[in-house]
Design an enzyme around this catalytic site. Sequence first.
Site, PDB file in Angstrom:
ATOM      1  N   ASN A 191       0.837  -1.204   0.000  1.00  0.00           N
ATOM      2  CA  ASN A 191       0.000   0.000   0.000  1.00  0.00           C
ATOM      3  C   ASN A 191       0.873   1.255   0.000  1.00  0.00           C
ATOM      4  O   ASN A 191       2.090   1.174   0.029  1.00  0.00           O
ATOM      5  CB  ASN A 191      -0.930  -0.022   1.217  1.00  0.00           C
ATOM      6  CG  ASN A 191      -0.154  -0.147   2.500  1.00  0.00           C
ATOM      7  OD1 ASN A 191       0.625   0.727   2.862  1.00  0.00           O
ATOM      8  ND2 ASN A 191      -0.326  -1.274   3.181  1.00  0.00           N
ATOM      9  N   ASP A 251      -4.923  -5.880   4.697  1.00  0.00           N
ATOM     10  CA  ASP A 251      -6.116  -6.598   5.166  1.00  0.00           C
ATOM     11  C   ASP A 251      -6.251  -7.952   4.463  1.00  0.00           C
ATOM     12  O   ASP A 251      -6.975  -8.822   4.922  1.00  0.00           O
ATOM     13  CB  ASP A 251      -7.367  -5.765   4.908  1.00  0.00           C
ATOM     14  CG  ASP A 251      -7.383  -4.524   5.792  1.00  0.00           C
ATOM     15  OD1 ASP A 251      -7.025  -4.645   6.977  1.00  0.00           O
ATOM     16  OD2 ASP A 251      -7.717  -3.427   5.293  1.00  0.00           O
ATOM     17  N   PHE A 253      -4.535   3.046  14.520  1.00  0.00           N
ATOM     18  CA  PHE A 253      -4.806   4.138  13.579  1.00  0.00           C
ATOM     19  C   PHE A 253      -5.989   3.724  12.718  1.00  0.00           C
ATOM     20  O   PHE A 253      -6.183   2.538  12.452  1.00  0.00           O
ATOM     21  CB  PHE A 253      -3.580   4.411  12.702  1.00  0.00           C
ATOM     22  CG  PHE A 253      -2.568   5.268  13.394  1.00  0.00           C
ATOM     23  CD1 PHE A 253      -1.739   4.719  14.360  1.00  0.00           C
ATOM     24  CD2 PHE A 253      -2.459   6.622  13.110  1.00  0.00           C
ATOM     25  CE1 PHE A 253      -0.824   5.508  15.038  1.00  0.00           C
ATOM     26  CE2 PHE A 253      -1.550   7.416  13.775  1.00  0.00           C
ATOM     27  CZ  PHE A 253      -0.722   6.863  14.743  1.00  0.00           C
TER      28      PHE A 253
HETATM   29  N1  CTP Z   1      -4.407  -3.496  11.729  1.00  0.00           N
HETATM   30  C1  CTP Z   1      -3.937  -4.683  12.300  1.00  0.00           C
HETATM   31  N2  CTP Z   1      -4.032  -5.840  11.635  1.00  0.00           N
HETATM   32  C2  CTP Z   1      -4.621  -5.899  10.414  1.00  0.00           C
HETATM   33  C3  CTP Z   1      -5.131  -4.715   9.842  1.00  0.00           C
HETATM   34  C4  CTP Z   1      -5.000  -3.533  10.532  1.00  0.00           C
HETATM   35  O1  CTP Z   1      -3.395  -4.640  13.410  1.00  0.00           O
HETATM   36  N3  CTP Z   1      -4.690  -7.050   9.790  1.00  0.00           N
HETATM   37  C5  CTP Z   1      -4.275  -2.245  12.500  1.00  0.00           C
HETATM   38  C6  CTP Z   1      -3.564  -1.136  11.793  1.00  0.00           C
HETATM   39  O2  CTP Z   1      -2.189  -1.116  12.084  1.00  0.00           O
HETATM   40  C7  CTP Z   1      -4.257   0.098  12.336  1.00  0.00           C
HETATM   41  C8  CTP Z   1      -5.653  -0.354  12.645  1.00  0.00           C
HETATM   42  O3  CTP Z   1      -5.585  -1.772  12.723  1.00  0.00           O
HETATM   43  O4  CTP Z   1      -3.661   0.564  13.526  1.00  0.00           O
HETATM   44  C9  CTP Z   1      -6.710   0.044  11.646  1.00  0.00           C
HETATM   45  O5  CTP Z   1      -6.430  -0.441  10.395  1.00  0.00           O
HETATM   46  P1  CTP Z   1      -7.432  -0.209   9.140  1.00  0.00           P
HETATM   47  O6  CTP Z   1      -6.865  -0.929   7.992  1.00  0.00           O
HETATM   48  O7  CTP Z   1      -7.769   1.205   8.985  1.00  0.00           O
HETATM   49  O8  CTP Z   1      -8.731  -0.867   9.677  1.00  0.00           O
HETATM   50  P2  CTP Z   1      -9.396  -2.205   9.384  1.00  0.00           P
HETATM   51  O9  CTP Z   1      -9.779  -2.724  10.720  1.00  0.00           O
HETATM   52  O10 CTP Z   1      -8.528  -3.056   8.554  1.00  0.00           O
HETATM   53  O11 CTP Z   1     -10.721  -1.769   8.632  1.00  0.00           O
HETATM   54  P3  CTP Z   1     -11.008  -1.206   7.137  1.00  0.00           P
HETATM   55  O12 CTP Z   1      -9.791  -1.472   6.331  1.00  0.00           O
HETATM   56  O13 CTP Z   1     -12.175  -1.954   6.742  1.00  0.00           O
HETATM   57  O14 CTP Z   1     -11.288   0.247   7.300  1.00  0.00           O
END
Ligand code: CTP
Length: 379
Positions: A207, A263, A307
């Site tokens: 990303n 994700d 975050f």
């Molecule tokens: N995070 C994590 N593990 C994952 C994905 C995300 O620990 N597999 C953590 C990121 O480091 C960040 C937070 O979760 O601090 C939010 O990540 P974000 O990608 O914005 O949220 P998601 O929960 O993945 O939701 P979405 O992408 O649907 O907004």
Amino acid sequence: MRGRKIIIGVTGGIACYKAVSLISALRQQNFQVQVVMTENAARFVTPVTFRAISRQPVCVEEFAAGGEPVPHIGLVEDAALFVVAPTTANTIAKLANGLADNVLTASFLAARCPKIIVPSMNTAMWENSLTQENLQKLQKHGVAIIEPDSGYLACGVSGAGRYPDNKIILQKIQETLGFTAKLRGKKIIITGGGTREPLDPVRVLTNNSSGQMGLALQAAAEKAGADVVYINAAALDVSGLKAKIAAEFAGADALIMAAAVSDYRAAQVSPRKIKSAPKKLTIELTKTEDLLKYFAGQKKKQYLVGFALESEDLLKNAEQKLREKNLDLIAANDISALGGVEATVILLDKNGAAETLEKLPKVQIAERIIERIATAFCA
Ligand code: CTP
């Protein structure tokens, strides 16, 4: 390591062996130290000692630095601080008059960073009005002076002029660099950058995270005196990142997940390079493990910061993530923050309090997050 490079100038006084333990203490605090010596200093303690202790080549002779025509300029360009310890009366006189007759005086004159000198000499030389006038002049030009101690001197008499305790010098260095002790003794894990999920031996799924926030948090936490473990997610896939955090988590006091964690990952990583022949290629992706959720489940005392990067319903989505991931604090930012130097961030804590940081440089946002953690530890 910008912001952590300190130039230590060593001049030829009997106390110059004491600079060795000063440098050792700075190295233990994770500072990068560049030693610049006068030729007289090199008669008291050899450059080899300083090289070993600073783990950097030492500059002694203006034209002996190996191919660098004006080494004093390059030396100081990215320095955060210049400390001359010990400083003889002779070097004080030179510095006060802007002389640049050796690599130490030349680099001192060329440095734009804050400067500290540690005078150390015989009492009569220290008390001489010429030395005092030179010191006043240096002070007027912004140079900080650490007063010498009184006590037994190498010349056999007792009086003012003794090299002070290195603890006092270290304290002054910390203070000048804006360091505090708010997080002293606290171990903070910070992740930053975007993970890389392999698709095949050459291609990855990643990303646009620049990693700036993670680095800003690292600098802010170090400034607050924390013992920081920075994990660069850009070199890892999600399971690799999990393993690195897990190795440190039990002994940590906080985990800040500034990393942009993928994700999804490929359901099956191709062992061979995927051929580009077909017109259309479908890759099946599967959800990665949510690391924050996982570590929230392992949590004992750890303060967890996440975050949230959102393109809509910033506050609502952030609130949901805070709850779902069982966090102590979440920093919600709009997608426009990606890659930029500034961002607008809402800090939302588990008690429902929201604090908006409007269009601030990421460095200041990071400092505020660190302050919030320090406050939470005091509560
Ligand atoms: N995070 C994590 N593990 C994952 C994905 C995300 O620990 N597999 C953590 C990121 O480091 C960040 C937070 O979760 O601090 C939010 O990540 P974000 O990608 O914005 O949220 P998601 O929960 O993945 O939701 P979405 O992408 O649907 O907004």
